[in-house]
Motif scaffolding. Sequence first.
Motif, PDB file in Angstrom:
ATOM      1  N   GLN A   1      -6.462  -2.005   2.837  1.00 41.35           N
ATOM      2  CA  GLN A   1      -5.344  -2.734   2.241  1.00 41.35           C
ATOM      3  C   GLN A   1      -5.760  -4.144   1.825  1.00 41.35           C
ATOM      4  O   GLN A   1      -5.331  -4.654   0.783  1.00 41.35           O
ATOM      5  CB  GLN A   1      -4.170  -2.783   3.219  1.00 41.35           C
TER       6      GLN A   1
ATOM      7  N   ASP B   1       0.831  -1.211   0.000  1.00 42.01           N
ATOM      8  CA  ASP B   1       0.000   0.000   0.000  1.00 42.01           C
ATOM      9  C   ASP B   1       0.865   1.259   0.000  1.00 42.01           C
ATOM     10  O   ASP B   1       1.863   1.336   0.721  1.00 42.01           O
ATOM     11  CB  ASP B   1      -0.891   0.001   1.251  1.00 42.01           C
ATOM     12  N   TYR B   2       0.467   2.215  -0.843  1.00 43.29           N
ATOM     13  CA  TYR B   2       1.148   3.521  -0.870  1.00 43.29           C
ATOM     14  C   TYR B   2       0.134   4.663  -0.711  1.00 43.29           C
ATOM     15  O   TYR B   2       0.422   5.793  -1.062  1.00 43.29           O
ATOM     16  CB  TYR B   2       1.928   3.693  -2.175  1.00 43.29           C
ATOM     17  N   GLN B   3      -1.043   4.335  -0.170  1.00 43.56           N
ATOM     18  CA  GLN B   3      -2.118   5.322  -0.021  1.00 43.56           C
ATOM     19  C   GLN B   3      -2.480   5.574   1.436  1.00 43.56           C
ATOM     20  O   GLN B   3      -3.487   6.214   1.721  1.00 43.56           O
ATOM     21  CB  GLN B   3      -3.373   4.839  -0.761  1.00 43.56           C
ATOM     22  N   ASN B   4      -1.695   5.044   2.355  1.00 47.66           N
ATOM     23  CA  ASN B   4      -1.977   5.182   3.793  1.00 47.66           C
ATOM     24  C   ASN B   4      -3.362   4.665   4.156  1.00 47.66           C
ATOM     25  O   ASN B   4      -4.080   5.249   4.976  1.00 47.66           O
ATOM     26  CB  ASN B   4      -1.821   6.650   4.238  1.00 47.66           C
ATOM     27  N   ARG B   5      -3.765   3.561   3.540  1.00 47.87           N
ATOM     28  CA  ARG B   5      -5.061   2.969   3.842  1.00 47.87           C
ATOM     29  C   ARG B   5      -5.021   2.251   5.194  1.00 47.87           C
ATOM     30  O   ARG B   5      -3.980   1.791   5.653  1.00 47.87           O
ATOM     31  CB  ARG B   5      -5.452   1.944   2.763  1.00 47.87           C
TER      32      ARG B   5
END
Length: 428
Positions: free
Chosen positions: A371, A362-366
Motif C-alpha cells: 500500500q 487500496d482495493y487489492q488487499n495489499r
Amino acid sequence: MSMSAPRGTVDILPKDSKKWQFVEKGIKEICNNYNYEEIRTPLFEHTEVFQRGVGDSTDIVQKEMYTFEDRGGRSLTLRPEGTAAVSRAFVENKLYGDPNQPVKLYYFAQMFRYERPQKGRMRQLNQFGVEVLGSADPAVDAEVIDLAMTVYKNLGLKSLRLVINSLGDKESRTNHRNALVEHFTPHKEELCEDCRTRLTQNPLRVLDCKKDREHPAMKTAPSILDYLNEESKNYFEKVKTFLTAMGIEYIVDPNLVRGLDYYNHTAFEIMSDAEGFGAITTLAGGGRYNGLIEELGGPSTPGIGFGMGLERLLMALEAENVEIPIDHELDCYLVAVGEKTEETAVKIVHELRAKGIQVDKDYQNRKMKGQFKAADRLQAKYVLILGEDELERQVVNVKSMQTGEQVEVPITTLVEEMQGKLQGGKES
C-alpha cells in the motif's frame, strides 16, 4: 476480427487527458471573458444540413463525409464540421429572436472526416470553434480573430502567423469569379481533375488546390483585392485597423480563400512557424459567412466564426516545448491494515472526498508495504495509516511524504486537520 482502434482514430489515455482538460479549461475561461456561451449539437445531423451548409462542391461533402441511412430510410451524416450544425440549431431554436444580439457561441465537438490520416489530421478529430451570428460589424471580425489568437498566446505559443484576406461582397465575388474563369479556362486541361470541376462549380477553390499550387497560372491569377468594390475595401480596412489597434500583427494573402459561395468579406488562418511542427502548418481557419442562415431556412443573418483543431494545438505546444502545468500528485492515500479497519476506512475516505479532498485507498488487499508503494506511485502528499490499534484508539497516523513527519490525529477531527494541511497550514 480487428480489436484495434479504427484507422484514423486514437485513444486519449489518462496520462494525456489531463493535458486536454487543462487546455479546454483555459479556452473556456477565455470564452467567458469574451462573453461567449457554449452550445452542444448532435453528433449526427440530417445529411442535407451539411450538403446545404457546407456546399455540394466541397471536398468535405463530395469525399469525406460518413453518411448512412437509419432504419427509417433517412440519410444521416456524422458531423464533419461545426458551423453548419450550429447554424441549424440557431434557426431551429429561433435564436435570432433572442433579445441579446449578436448571439456569441462556442463549442467543443468531435468531427468525422474520411481522409488520409496523418500526424495532426485524423478521421475523428476534436475541434474548438466559435460562431457569432447577428452582426455585420467589422469589429466582430476583429474580435473573433483576437479570441483565437488569445487562446494560442495564453497557452504559451509564440511562433504564430496570422494571415488574412477579404473575399468581398457578392458583387465583388461575382466579378472576381468571372475573371478567374476567363484566366484559367485556357489552362483547363493542364489542371487536376478536381480543379477542372471547380472551374465550373466554384472557381475560387482552384486557388486553394494543393496539387496545382505550382502551376504557372496560379502565380498570375487575378487577385480578389483588385475586384473589391468601395464598400468591401472599406470593410476590410476597418478590420485591419481594429487588429492594429489591438496590437495583432497580420499578413494579407490575396490567395487565402474560403471556398463556399456564401463566404464573404473577412477570411483568415492562423499558422504555426515552430521548427519541426510539420508540413501542414495551419492551426485554425475561419471567416465571415453572410448567407448561410438563409440557406438553412432562417432569416437574413450575418455570421462569422472559426474552427481550431485541438490535436494540432497540442502538437504546436509540444513543438515549442511549452510545458503544460499538470498536477500529478494525490492529496492523501489511506493505508488500512486489518479486516476490522475496512468499514471505518471506507467512511473516512467518503468524508474526506465530500469536503473536496482528493483521496484514494487500496482495493487489492495489499499488505502495508504494498500500500505504501501504491501511495508512492500516486505521488501522495500524505499517507493516512489506520491499523487495528489506531482503530481502537479512534486515531489515524498522518505521515507527510515530503518531510517524513508523522502525527496522530483523532478520527473526529481528521477532515479539518487535512483541510488545514492541504491549504498550506503548518504540520502539527
